[in-house]
Design a protein around this motif. Structure first.
Motif, PDB file in Angstrom:
ATOM      1  N   SER A   1     -16.677  32.427 -26.202  1.00  0.00           N
ATOM      2  CA  SER A   1     -17.111  33.767 -25.768  1.00  0.00           C
ATOM      3  C   SER A   1     -15.979  34.778 -25.993  1.00  0.00           C
ATOM      4  O   SER A   1     -14.794  34.428 -25.902  1.00  0.00           O
ATOM      5  CB  SER A   1     -17.526  33.747 -24.303  1.00  0.00           C
ATOM      6  N   PRO A   2     -16.345  36.041 -26.281  1.00  0.00           N
ATOM      7  CA  PRO A   2     -15.330  37.064 -26.573  1.00  0.00           C
ATOM      8  C   PRO A   2     -14.280  37.204 -25.470  1.00  0.00           C
ATOM      9  O   PRO A   2     -13.101  37.398 -25.766  1.00  0.00           O
ATOM     10  CB  PRO A   2     -16.158  38.345 -26.710  1.00  0.00           C
ATOM     11  N   ALA A   3     -14.675  37.068 -24.206  1.00  0.00           N
ATOM     12  CA  ALA A   3     -13.709  37.230 -23.111  1.00  0.00           C
ATOM     13  C   ALA A   3     -12.629  36.147 -23.191  1.00  0.00           C
ATOM     14  O   ALA A   3     -11.445  36.412 -22.963  1.00  0.00           O
ATOM     15  CB  ALA A   3     -14.430  37.152 -21.773  1.00  0.00           C
ATOM     16  N   THR A   4     -13.047  34.951 -23.544  1.00  0.00           N
ATOM     17  CA  THR A   4     -12.083  33.842 -23.632  1.00  0.00           C
ATOM     18  C   THR A   4     -11.175  34.031 -24.852  1.00  0.00           C
ATOM     19  O   THR A   4      -9.961  33.805 -24.765  1.00  0.00           O
ATOM     20  CB  THR A   4     -12.843  32.488 -23.708  1.00  0.00           C
ATOM     21  N   VAL A   5     -11.763  34.471 -25.962  1.00  0.00           N
ATOM     22  CA  VAL A   5     -10.954  34.717 -27.170  1.00  0.00           C
ATOM     23  C   VAL A   5      -9.884  35.774 -26.864  1.00  0.00           C
ATOM     24  O   VAL A   5      -8.721  35.637 -27.247  1.00  0.00           O
ATOM     25  CB  VAL A   5     -11.852  35.171 -28.351  1.00  0.00           C
TER      26      VAL A   5
ATOM     27  N   ALA B   1     -12.536  24.240 -26.259  1.00  0.00           N
ATOM     28  CA  ALA B   1     -11.200  24.223 -26.871  1.00  0.00           C
ATOM     29  C   ALA B   1     -10.338  25.370 -26.330  1.00  0.00           C
ATOM     30  O   ALA B   1      -9.197  25.160 -25.914  1.00  0.00           O
ATOM     31  CB  ALA B   1     -11.323  24.329 -28.388  1.00  0.00           C
ATOM     32  N   LEU B   2     -10.903  26.567 -26.302  1.00  0.00           N
ATOM     33  CA  LEU B   2     -10.091  27.731 -25.907  1.00  0.00           C
ATOM     34  C   LEU B   2      -9.792  27.750 -24.418  1.00  0.00           C
ATOM     35  O   LEU B   2      -8.688  28.067 -23.991  1.00  0.00           O
ATOM     36  CB  LEU B   2     -10.775  29.031 -26.359  1.00  0.00           C
ATOM     37  N   GLU B   3     -10.794  27.360 -23.612  1.00  0.00           N
ATOM     38  CA  GLU B   3     -10.550  27.361 -22.163  1.00  0.00           C
ATOM     39  C   GLU B   3      -9.516  26.301 -21.787  1.00  0.00           C
ATOM     40  O   GLU B   3      -8.646  26.530 -20.947  1.00  0.00           O
ATOM     41  CB  GLU B   3     -11.852  27.102 -21.408  1.00  0.00           C
TER      42      GLU B   3
END
Ligand code: FAD
Ligand code: NAP
Length: 314
Positions: A184-188, A158-160
């Motif tokens: 993953s935190p980097a994506t958030v 969803a986030l990517e």
């Protein structure tokens, strides 16, 4: 193809293609891989991959997978465009029944059928599928150029895909049922920094609405019961994946091998299932990390083990 196959590989995603490469390069002569949709698997629908080792630049899923079938074919694995309906076993041989009714025999089988997007079950999702509701941002994002869209889900996909859509769309709402993400935190962090994204948290979708021309919007409800009308023409659903285990379902309703409660194939550390000569690799197997690199690793290992198994039959 009436002779007995040494190895049948079901599914041509990262796991299946790598299994094909290792099996044929490892000396097996009669290996056939069956793929019913797209060689390359589900990753071909992803817009950005940045975590495949050795591929430094960000590539699309299609770009990442482009050469895999060619590399596998170089060593002799046959690649058939065909769906497998069922795999079963009588005595020492497997029956591989194709969707067109063809029946083949194989000495060993690697199941690499992966997974497919889950539906959210929201009212209007089925009615407007293909008319504003989509499960693939790479495929359909372009239809919403300079428009507003909503994404449902809070995982990596969803986030990517939301980040990808900000390159095309005016604004992207991410509707998520909690206030913490599974991604993953980097994506958030990237999402939080993107001013084209608005987070609609602690919210569920009451319904997707529209008319004959397609979606007009969705009604979301927060934890306090407040409703909000997001008037968007496009909704992308990324609420997880469901494994494709149907090929292992037998006529009597049981599965050919031991399965987890979630319907995934249970394997040991070497990708052996509970049935001799039957292996599983990639997203279909229990406790899979659900990564391209892991699926490829599983496929390689399953092929190495299939070669060893075939040696025991001589
Ligand atoms: P799949 O890729 O699902 O391939 C299975 C293949 O089997 C499919 O081609 C299917 O058509 C075929 N098949 C199924 N049933 C049958 C049948 N009965 N007969 C014949 N063929 C059949 N992973 C990463 O490492 N990095 C990422 O950035 C990343 N991004 C992702 C983004 C999205 C939107 C999604 C959905 C996934 C992403 N993943 C990512 C996860 C990754 O795509 C999977 O982990 C990986 O593709 C699993 O490979 P697989 O070979 O096990 O299964
Ligand atoms: P996922 O990680 O299972 O996340 C699904 C999300 O959808 C969760 O946030 C979940 O909410 C939400 N959800 C589930 N059912 C819902 C429903 N009915 N209505 C509303 N929301 C719902 O799925 P995914 O993002 O598709 O990822 C699948 C796997 O592939 C994961 O293992 C992931 O790590 C991997 N993947 C990896 C990458 C990468 O490596 N870059 C990219 C994409 C995917 P809750 O959080 O509240 O449960």
């Amino acid at each position: 193809m009436s002779e007995i196959l040494d190895l049948a590989i079901v599914g041509g995603g990262p796991a299946g293609l790598t299994a094909g490469l290792y099996a044929s390069r490892g000396g097996l002569k009669n290996v056939v891989m069956f793929e019913k949709s797209v060689f390359g698997g589900q990753i071909t629908k992803s817009s950005e991959i940045e975590n495949y080792p050795g591929v430094v630049e960000v590539v699309t899923g299609l770009e990442l997978m482009e050469k895999w079938p060619e590399q596998a074919a170089r060593f002799g694995v046959k690649q058939e465009f065909a769906g497998v309906k069922r795999v079963s076993k009588t005595d020492t041989l497997f029956d591989v029944e194709l969707e067109d009714g063809t029946l083949l025999k194989a000495k060993s089988v690697i199941v690499c059928t992966g997974s497919n997007p889950k539906k959210s079950g929201v009212d209007g999702e089925d009615e407007f599928y293909g008319r504003g509701v989509s499960f693939c941002a790479t495929c359909d994002g372009f239809f919403y150029r300079n428009k507003e869209v909503a994404i449902l889900g809070g995982g990596d996909a969803a986030l990517e895909e939301a980040l990808f859509l900000t390159n095309i769309c005016k604004k992207v709402y991410i509707v998520h049922r909690r206030d913490e993400f599974r991604a993953s935190p980097a994506t958030v962090q990237r999402v939080n920094k993107n001013d084209k994204i608005e987070l609609v948290l602690n919210s569920t979708v009451k319904k997707i609405y529209g008319d004959v021309s397609g979606v007009n919007g969705l009604i979301v409800v927060d934890k306090e019961g407040n409703e909000r009308d997001l008037q968007v023409p496009g909704i992308f659903v990324f609420v997880g994946m469901k494994v494709n285990n149907e090929v292992l379902l037998q006529n009597d309703g049981s599965f050919l091998c031991e399965m987890s409660k979630g319907g995934e194939v249970i394997v040991d550390i070497n990708m052996h299932t509970s049935v001799a000569g039957l292996f599983a690799a990639g997203d279909i197997r229990a406790e899979a990390a659900k990564q391209v690199v892991c699926a490829a690793g599983d496929g390689a290992l399953a092929a190495i083990e299939a070669i060893k198994y075939l040696e025991t039959l001589h």
